[in-house]
Design a protein around this motif. Structure first.
Motif, short mmCIF file in Angstrom:
data_model
loop_
_atom_site.label_atom_id
_atom_site.label_comp_id
_atom_site.label_asym_id
_atom_site.label_seq_id
_atom_site.Cartn_x
_atom_site.Cartn_y
_atom_site.Cartn_z
N SER A 1 0.84 -1.19 0.00
CA SER A 1 0.00 0.00 0.00
C SER A 1 0.89 1.25 0.00
CB SER A 1 -0.92 0.00 1.21
OG SER A 1 -0.19 0.04 2.41
N GLU A 2 0.31 2.36 -0.36
CA GLU A 2 1.04 3.62 -0.48
C GLU A 2 1.64 4.08 0.85
OE1 GLU A 2 0.94 6.14 -3.16
OE2 GLU A 2 0.12 4.73 -4.63
N ASP A 3 0.92 3.88 1.94
CA ASP A 3 1.37 4.41 3.23
C ASP A 3 2.04 3.36 4.13
OD1 ASP A 3 -0.95 3.00 3.65
OD2 ASP A 3 -1.72 4.36 5.18
N PHE A 4 2.34 2.18 3.59
CA PHE A 4 2.92 1.12 4.42
C PHE A 4 4.29 1.51 4.96
CE2 PHE A 4 5.45 -2.79 4.90
CZ PHE A 4 4.74 -3.36 5.93
N LYS A 5 5.16 2.04 4.09
CA LYS A 5 6.50 2.42 4.52
C LYS A 5 6.42 3.48 5.62
CE LYS A 5 10.92 4.08 2.76
NZ LYS A 5 11.67 4.48 1.57
N GLU A 6 5.55 4.46 5.45
CA GLU A 6 5.41 5.50 6.46
C GLU A 6 4.92 4.93 7.78
OE1 GLU A 6 2.99 9.67 7.27
OE2 GLU A 6 2.78 8.67 5.33
N SER A 7 3.97 4.00 7.73
CA SER A 7 3.46 3.41 8.99
C SER A 7 4.55 2.60 9.70
CB SER A 7 2.23 2.54 8.72
OG SER A 7 2.55 1.41 7.97
N MET A 8 5.42 1.95 8.95
CA MET A 8 6.52 1.20 9.58
C MET A 8 7.51 2.16 10.22
SD MET A 8 6.12 -2.07 9.31
CE MET A 8 4.40 -1.74 9.66
N LEU A 9 7.78 3.28 9.55
CA LEU A 9 8.71 4.27 10.11
C LEU A 9 8.13 4.91 11.38
CD1 LEU A 9 9.92 5.96 6.81
CD2 LEU A 9 11.28 4.52 8.35
N VAL A 10 6.84 5.16 11.39
CA VAL A 10 6.20 5.76 12.57
C VAL A 10 6.25 4.81 13.75
CG1 VAL A 10 3.97 6.52 13.50
CG2 VAL A 10 4.72 7.33 11.27
N MET A 11 6.06 3.50 13.48
CA MET A 11 6.07 2.50 14.56
C MET A 11 7.46 2.27 15.12
SD MET A 11 3.41 -0.42 13.49
CE MET A 11 1.79 -0.06 12.91
#
Length: 89
Positions: free
Chosen positions: A78-88
């Motif tokens: 998904s488009e925001d997967f990388k961002e969600s991993m970085l936030v976590m």
């Protein structure tokens, strides 16, 4: 001429032996990957058990847990997967 032929034969045998050893160890490392569900992956990510995630366009997402266990799960791509991993983290 005979020396050259012996040298080539020995080199070929050593090359084949190295290829067999490499194939064996590669096969062993692939066997040690634990398959987990995506929901389990998200849970482990939220509780901080995921050490590293290897992002790719592949349908399979791979990574490593804090205890050294390698895992594989479905890749949402998904488009925001990388961002969600970085936030976590």
């Amino acid at each position: 001429m005979k020396r050259k032929r012996i040298f080539l034969t020995v080199a070929l045998v050593l090359l084949l032996a190295a290829a067999v050893v490499f194939a064996y160890y590669y096969g062993q490392s692939v066997k040690n990957i634990e398959r987990i569900t995506y929901v389990d992956f998200l849970e482990k990510t939220k509780n901080g058990s995921v050490k590293v995630v290897y992002l790719s366009d592949s349908p399979i997402l791979e990574g490593e847990l804090d205890d050294g266990t390698r895992f594989a799960t479905e890749n949402p791509r998904s488009e925001d997967f990388k961002e969600s991993m970085l936030v976590m983290g």
